[in-house]
Design a protein around this motif. Structure first.
Motif, PDB file in Angstrom:
ATOM      1  N   GLY A   1       5.040   2.631   3.630  1.00  0.00           N
ATOM      2  CA  GLY A   1       4.439   2.056   2.426  1.00  0.00           C
ATOM      3  C   GLY A   1       5.389   1.984   1.258  1.00  0.00           C
TER       4      GLY A   1
ATOM      5  N   GLU B   1       0.814  -1.212   0.000  1.00  0.00           N
ATOM      6  CA  GLU B   1       0.000   0.000   0.000  1.00  0.00           C
ATOM      7  C   GLU B   1       0.857   1.276   0.000  1.00  0.00           C
ATOM      8  OE1 GLU B   1      -0.052  -2.350   2.291  1.00  0.00           O
ATOM      9  OE2 GLU B   1      -2.090  -3.104   2.597  1.00  0.00           O
TER      10      GLU B   1
ATOM     11  N   SER C   1       9.125  -1.070   5.361  1.00  0.00           N
ATOM     12  CA  SER C   1       7.688  -1.178   5.063  1.00  0.00           C
ATOM     13  C   SER C   1       7.268  -2.641   5.000  1.00  0.00           C
ATOM     14  CB  SER C   1       7.360  -0.503   3.726  1.00  0.00           C
ATOM     15  OG  SER C   1       7.844   0.813   3.696  1.00  0.00           O
TER      16      SER C   1
END
Ligand code: TXA
Ligand code: MG
Length: 328
Positions: free
Chosen positions: A193, A176, A314
């Motif tokens: 992300g 994401e 991430s």
């Protein structure tokens, strides 16, 4: 309800826009993960998103726009936000800003803020252009499941619940967007992300601060268990790679699989491995998809973390969230 899965064509885009403008939901590909979209101007459709996903009501949605010039129609753009917009949009960065009154409280989950994103992916851009309205969209998975990086993942989770999935192929990043709060003097990271903090700091020459050190509210979504496969999922830090062997010696190793990057495979030659690829970019791309594959074949998954830097941070964040308390 029958769920159609259609390739991106003029016809399917037209069909998608009609569903959206009639108050329905459409799943579409972005460069990060697939999103489940509704018009921000239709509250019934927005409520449907929460119902279909089983999403907690207090978790706000990201507003997706075709054109970055339109951000001002939904949010108050600060000088810091302008810097991000100029340098990282379109792309895999989401900005949290103060909202304009036209944004429904269903989108913002009652907050005074709104998250905005302008995807780079061509099929997402084509979908947004055709709809002609801003699209609120969370990831198109059932709540707590791994985010979908292929149309088939959306189908697995939401078949019978939505009318259309636009199949644009596999998502480029597979992780994401990076969520940043740009309302104040400093950029605050709310969710790690697809774009690393290091890349943002290097390009802009500003510090990105951690939301943990401030009193402002954090991204509501991050408090929930997330991204979890259906089988027990354990996480070991990169430097704790030996703990995976210790665990396997106490269990039926034939039923277990290890997720690790290629450079770490030699530590586990006698065990089942699913490769995360050669580096953090590959790992981001594969992680969610591998979770869905592994849960079908094995009864336990052991994920070895990456080095905690750049995009690796991430990926580790998602693995830790999936593991919750199962840290080796
Ligand atoms: O890459 C992505 O961001 C994908 C694609 C589809 O755009 N979307 C996505 O949406 O991941 P979702 O809903 O799964 O995650 C959005 C995150 C959540 O952690 C949510 O709490 C946070 O963004 N968020 C949304 N609006 C916010 C707001 N007003 N303030 C703080 N956090 C917000
Ligand atoms: Mg999500």
């Amino acid at each position: 309800m029958e769920t159609l899965v259609l390739p991106i064509t003029k016809d399917s885009l037209r069909q998608a826009a009609k569903i959206i403008n009639d108050g329905g939901l459409v799943a579409f590909k972005t460069e990060t993960v697939y999103g489940l979209g509704a018009s921000i101007y239709n509250e019934d459709a927005l409520r449907q998103i929460f119902l279909v996903k089983g999403r907690p009501q207090d978790n706000p949605l990201i507003v997706h726009l075709h054109d970055k010039e339109d951000i001002e129609t939904v949010a108050k753009v600060t000088p810091l936000a302008k810097l991000i917009i100029d340098n990282f949009m379109p792309g895999a960065v989401t900005l949290v800003l103060n909202k304009k009154p036209c944004v429904s409280s269903v989108v913002s989950a009652g907050l005074e803020t709104v998250a905005v994103r302008v995807p780079m992916d061509e099929s997402a851009a084509a979908f947004l252009r055709e709809c002609k309205v801003p699209i609120a969209a969370p990831s198109a998975n059932t709540s707590t499941r791994p985010s979908p990086t292929k149309a088939i993942h959306v189908y697995e989770d939401l078949k019978g619940k939505i009318p259309l999935i636009l199949d644009g192929g596999e998502c480029a990043y597979g992780l994401e967007s990076t969520v940043l709060d740009a309302r104040g003097e400093n950029l605050e990271i709310l969710r790690l992300g697809a774009v690393s903090v290091e890349d943002i700091e290097k390009k802009l020459g500003v510090r990105v601060i951690s939301a943990k050190n401030t009193s402002k509210p954090r991204s509501p979504g991050m408090k929930y268990r997330h991204y979890a496969p259906k089988k027990p999922f354990y996480f070991a830090e990169h430097s704790d790679n030996g703990k995976i062997i210790e665990f396997l010696q106490k269990t039926d190793a034939s039923q277990a699989v290890i997720f690790c990057t290629d450079d770490m495979k030699q530590n586990y030659i006698n065990y089942n491995i699913m490769s995360l690829g050669k580096d953090a970019t590959d790992a981001a791309h594969r992680l969610f998809s591998l979770m869905r594959e592994a849960e079908k074949k094995y009864s336990v998954i052991l994920a070895l973390g990456l080095k905690d830097e750049g995009l690796g941070k991430s990926v580790n964040n998602r693995m830790r969230k999936a593991a919750a308390d199962n840290i080796l």
